[in-house]
Design a protein around this motif. Structure first.
Motif, PDB file in Angstrom:
ATOM      1  N   UNK A   1       0.838  -1.211   0.000  1.00  0.00           N
ATOM      2  CA  UNK A   1       0.000   0.000   0.000  1.00  0.00           C
ATOM      3  C   UNK A   1       0.871   1.259   0.000  1.00  0.00           C
ATOM      4  N   UNK A   2       1.943   1.235   0.796  1.00  0.00           N
ATOM      5  CA  UNK A   2       2.837   2.386   0.825  1.00  0.00           C
ATOM      6  C   UNK A   2       3.506   2.577  -0.529  1.00  0.00           C
ATOM      7  N   UNK A   3       3.911   1.496  -1.166  1.00  0.00           N
ATOM      8  CA  UNK A   3       4.520   1.581  -2.490  1.00  0.00           C
ATOM      9  C   UNK A   3       3.562   2.246  -3.479  1.00  0.00           C
ATOM     10  N   UNK A   4       2.304   1.871  -3.436  1.00  0.00           N
ATOM     11  CA  UNK A   4       1.310   2.477  -4.328  1.00  0.00           C
ATOM     12  C   UNK A   4       1.126   3.960  -3.997  1.00  0.00           C
ATOM     13  N   UNK A   5       1.130   4.301  -2.717  1.00  0.00           N
ATOM     14  CA  UNK A   5       1.011   5.711  -2.323  1.00  0.00           C
ATOM     15  C   UNK A   5       2.197   6.524  -2.844  1.00  0.00           C
ATOM     16  N   UNK A   6       3.395   5.956  -2.735  1.00  0.00           N
ATOM     17  CA  UNK A   6       4.586   6.656  -3.223  1.00  0.00           C
ATOM     18  C   UNK A   6       4.494   6.863  -4.731  1.00  0.00           C
ATOM     19  N   UNK A   7       4.069   5.826  -5.457  1.00  0.00           N
ATOM     20  CA  UNK A   7       3.917   5.957  -6.918  1.00  0.00           C
ATOM     21  C   UNK A   7       2.907   7.050  -7.268  1.00  0.00           C
ATOM     22  N   UNK A   8       1.776   7.070  -6.577  1.00  0.00           N
ATOM     23  CA  UNK A   8       0.754   8.101  -6.820  1.00  0.00           C
ATOM     24  C   UNK A   8       1.283   9.488  -6.482  1.00  0.00           C
ATOM     25  N   UNK A   9       2.017   9.575  -5.383  1.00  0.00           N
ATOM     26  CA  UNK A   9       2.601  10.858  -4.969  1.00  0.00           C
ATOM     27  C   UNK A   9       3.569  11.352  -6.034  1.00  0.00           C
ATOM     28  N   UNK A  10       4.429  10.462  -6.536  1.00  0.00           N
ATOM     29  CA  UNK A  10       5.382  10.854  -7.570  1.00  0.00           C
ATOM     30  C   UNK A  10       4.674  11.266  -8.859  1.00  0.00           C
ATOM     31  N   UNK A  11       3.581  10.595  -9.206  1.00  0.00           N
ATOM     32  CA  UNK A  11       2.821  10.982 -10.400  1.00  0.00           C
ATOM     33  C   UNK A  11       2.249  12.388 -10.232  1.00  0.00           C
ATOM     34  N   UNK A  12       1.740  12.694  -9.039  1.00  0.00           N
ATOM     35  CA  UNK A  12       1.196  14.029  -8.783  1.00  0.00           C
ATOM     36  C   UNK A  12       2.299  15.080  -8.845  1.00  0.00           C
ATOM     37  N   UNK A  13       3.444  14.772  -8.274  1.00  0.00           N
ATOM     38  CA  UNK A  13       4.581  15.706  -8.318  1.00  0.00           C
ATOM     39  C   UNK A  13       5.016  15.931  -9.764  1.00  0.00           C
ATOM     40  N   UNK A  14       5.073  14.868 -10.535  1.00  0.00           N
ATOM     41  CA  UNK A  14       5.462  14.969 -11.939  1.00  0.00           C
ATOM     42  C   UNK A  14       4.491  15.864 -12.718  1.00  0.00           C
TER      43      UNK A  14
END
Length: 116
Positions: free
Chosen positions: A44-57
């Motif tokens: 779940x944390x891995x998915x949150x990090x991926x989503x966070x990075x997509x938003x930052x991008x």
């Protein structure tokens, strides 16, 4: 033409138990996920990090680099960071003992008590 490579970001994460659940923390992004198992919390944390990075991008593509950089520097509260540092230090100590070998205690007769 030079080829650009993605710059890596070092993230510090940990899993701990809180009130019967596993909680995975990313202390560098101030993200946390909870689940019934350690593996599920990590996923779940891995998915949150991926989503966070997509938003930052996406924010960076829109030209707001200040906001994008701020989102990459969201540190967890001091209490969570302190727990990570303790867990990391204990892990390093355990690893150093594994590298040296097992330690033990035993009793042996003193050479001073040997019969003459």
């Amino acid at each position: 033409m030079t080829q650009r490579t993605a710059r890596e970001i070092h993230l510090r994460c940990m899993v701990q138990t809180e009130q019967g659940l596993f909680v995975a923390h990313c202390i560098d992004l101030n993200l946390a996920a909870q689940a019934r198992s350690s593996e599920e919390a990590k996923a779940k944390l891995d998915e949150m990090i991926r989503s966070h990075f997509m938003a930052v991008s996406e924010i960076a593509r829109e030209g707001d680099m200040d906001s994008a950089m701020a989102l990459l520097k969201r540190r967890s509260p001091l209490s969570i960071r302190a727990k990570w540092h303790v867990a990391h230090a204990l892990g390093q100590i355990r690893a150093s003992f594994r590298a040296v070998g097992k330690a033990w205690e035993e009793n042996r007769p003193s050479p001073l008590n040997a019969p003459a």
